[in-house]
Scaffold this active site. Structure first.
Site, PDB file in Angstrom:
ATOM      1  N   HIS A 155       0.866  -1.183   0.000  1.00 25.46           N
ATOM      2  CA  HIS A 155       0.000   0.000   0.000  1.00 25.46           C
ATOM      3  C   HIS A 155       0.897   1.226   0.000  1.00 25.46           C
ATOM      4  CE1 HIS A 155      -3.730   2.288   0.770  1.00 25.46           C
ATOM      5  NE2 HIS A 155      -2.881   3.137   1.360  1.00 25.46           N
ATOM      6  N   CYS A 156       0.680   2.130  -0.951  1.00 23.83           N
ATOM      7  CA  CYS A 156       1.522   3.312  -1.088  1.00 23.83           C
ATOM      8  C   CYS A 156       0.721   4.568  -0.747  1.00 23.83           C
ATOM      9  CB  CYS A 156       2.075   3.422  -2.506  1.00 23.83           C
ATOM     10  SG  CYS A 156       3.097   4.887  -2.768  1.00 23.83           S
ATOM     11  N   PRO A 157       1.071   5.260   0.327  1.00 20.36           N
ATOM     12  CA  PRO A 157       0.330   6.483   0.671  1.00 20.36           C
ATOM     13  C   PRO A 157       0.500   7.584  -0.365  1.00 20.36           C
ATOM     14  CG  PRO A 157       2.276   6.242   2.066  1.00 20.36           C
ATOM     15  CD  PRO A 157       2.134   4.963   1.301  1.00 20.36           C
ATOM     16  N   ASN A 160      -2.149   7.006  -2.502  1.00 17.64           N
ATOM     17  CA  ASN A 160      -3.366   6.752  -1.737  1.00 17.64           C
ATOM     18  C   ASN A 160      -4.092   5.515  -2.247  1.00 17.64           C
ATOM     19  OD1 ASN A 160      -5.355   7.254   0.220  1.00 17.64           O
ATOM     20  ND2 ASN A 160      -6.641   8.335  -1.248  1.00 17.64           N
ATOM     21  N   ASN A 161      -3.350   4.439  -2.450  1.00 18.61           N
ATOM     22  CA  ASN A 161      -3.950   3.219  -2.974  1.00 18.61           C
ATOM     23  C   ASN A 161      -2.982   2.059  -2.800  1.00 18.61           C
ATOM     24  OD1 ASN A 161      -5.852   1.593  -4.176  1.00 18.61           O
ATOM     25  ND2 ASN A 161      -5.667   2.479  -6.216  1.00 18.61           N
TER      26      ASN A 161
END
Length: 298
Positions: A155-157, A160-161
């Site tokens: 999950h990559c902030p 945002n996904n």
């Protein structure tokens, strides 16, 4: 027999969860359900900050660096190149952010859906106790997206996904074009700073010398930081695709229970058949065949 166990290699314990009905999660929807969108405040802030930093770099390059350049060819070439990288980077970012990464519908682990899978006697299925979904092979539960994601990498902030089966191409292109944009901005910033020092800041910028120094130094720092960060992410992603392993699988050193693809087929699974569309964030990568439609959220 349909045995229900905990999720494969990911988040959650065994069994658990009732036989609910498949549902759409508003946590991951916007625009009336027409677009995938994770409503995570930290991710939204990081995504907005990404666009802000690119806009800042654009402002400095246009006004401080190229706005006072006296060489038309140099100005035109760098203006076009910088804007091409910026458009491609932001387009890839938007596609990575608003594309369903491969979410499994919540509550699809119903008795009817399990029966429709046509399982053999004694065959084992995996069910996530957190979202009550049938868990496909190589899927993991994301606590931020609150869904099980097929072939989840991480999950990559910043986007945002989750990075998963459906949007990994866009994430790879995002890291590539941000790295190229940052390297170009780093070159322009250092070159302009040297020119300003040699000219003793006379006619170096339309801004005052102190303001010019601050703007250029922040651009150089920003460009260096993100060039390193995104280049590392890009090569990490390429290595994972090359070896047909996700970031989570590499981190947990999971034994491959799936049939590994050849390196070329693994790349094609993400980008499609080789063509210029590999490098375009405007073309959709090949999606898996939906043999069971109730296993796909969108």
């Amino acid at each position: 027999m349909y045995d229900s166990y905990g999720p494969r290699g990911g988040g959650g314990g065994g069994g658990g969860g009732g036989m609910g009905t498949s549902e759409t999660d508003p946590h991951n929807k916007c625009m009336g359900g027409r677009m995938w969108c994770v409503s995570d405040i930290c991710g939204i802030i990081c995504a907005v900050m990404t666009w802000f930093l690119v806009t800042y770099a654009e402002f400095v390059v246009l006004t401080v660096i190229l706005g006072t350049a006296n060489h038309p060819i140099y100005t035109t070439f760098n203006l076009l190149l910088f804007n091409v990288f910026a458009i491609l980077a932001l387009s890839a970012h938007a596609r990575a952010m608003f594309t369903d990464p491969g979410a499994v519908p919540k509550g699809n682990a119903t008795r009817e859906n399990i029966q429709r899978m046509g399982l053999r006697e004694g065959q084992v299925i995996f069910k996530c106790p957190k979202c009550c979904s049938i868990k496909p092979e190589r899927a993991h539960h994301c606590s931020v997206c609150q869904r099980c994601i097929r072939k989840m990498d991480h999950h990559c902030p910043w986007v945002n996904n989750c990075v998963g089966e459906n949007n990994q191409k866009f994430f790879v292109l995002f890291t590539l074009y941000i790295a190229l944009l940052s390297l170009h901005g780093l070159f322009l910033g250092i070159y302009q700073f040297v020119i300003c020092v040699k000219s003793e800041w006379r006619q170096c910028s339309s801004f005052s010398p102190p303001a010019t120094v601050v703007l250029l130094l922040f651009l150089i720092f920003e460009s260096l930081l993100f060039a390193i960060f995104t280049a590392v992410m890009f090569f990490t992603q390429v290595n994972a695709i090359w070896n047909d392993e996700t970031g989570i699988e590499q981190l947990k050193k999971e034994q491959a229970s799936w049939e590994k693809k050849s390196r070329w087929r693994s790349i094609q699974a993400v980008f499609g058949r080789f063509s210029l569309s590999w490098f375009s964030p405007f073309t959709t990568p090949p999606l898996p065949t939906k043999t069971h439609s109730y296993m796909y959220a969108v």
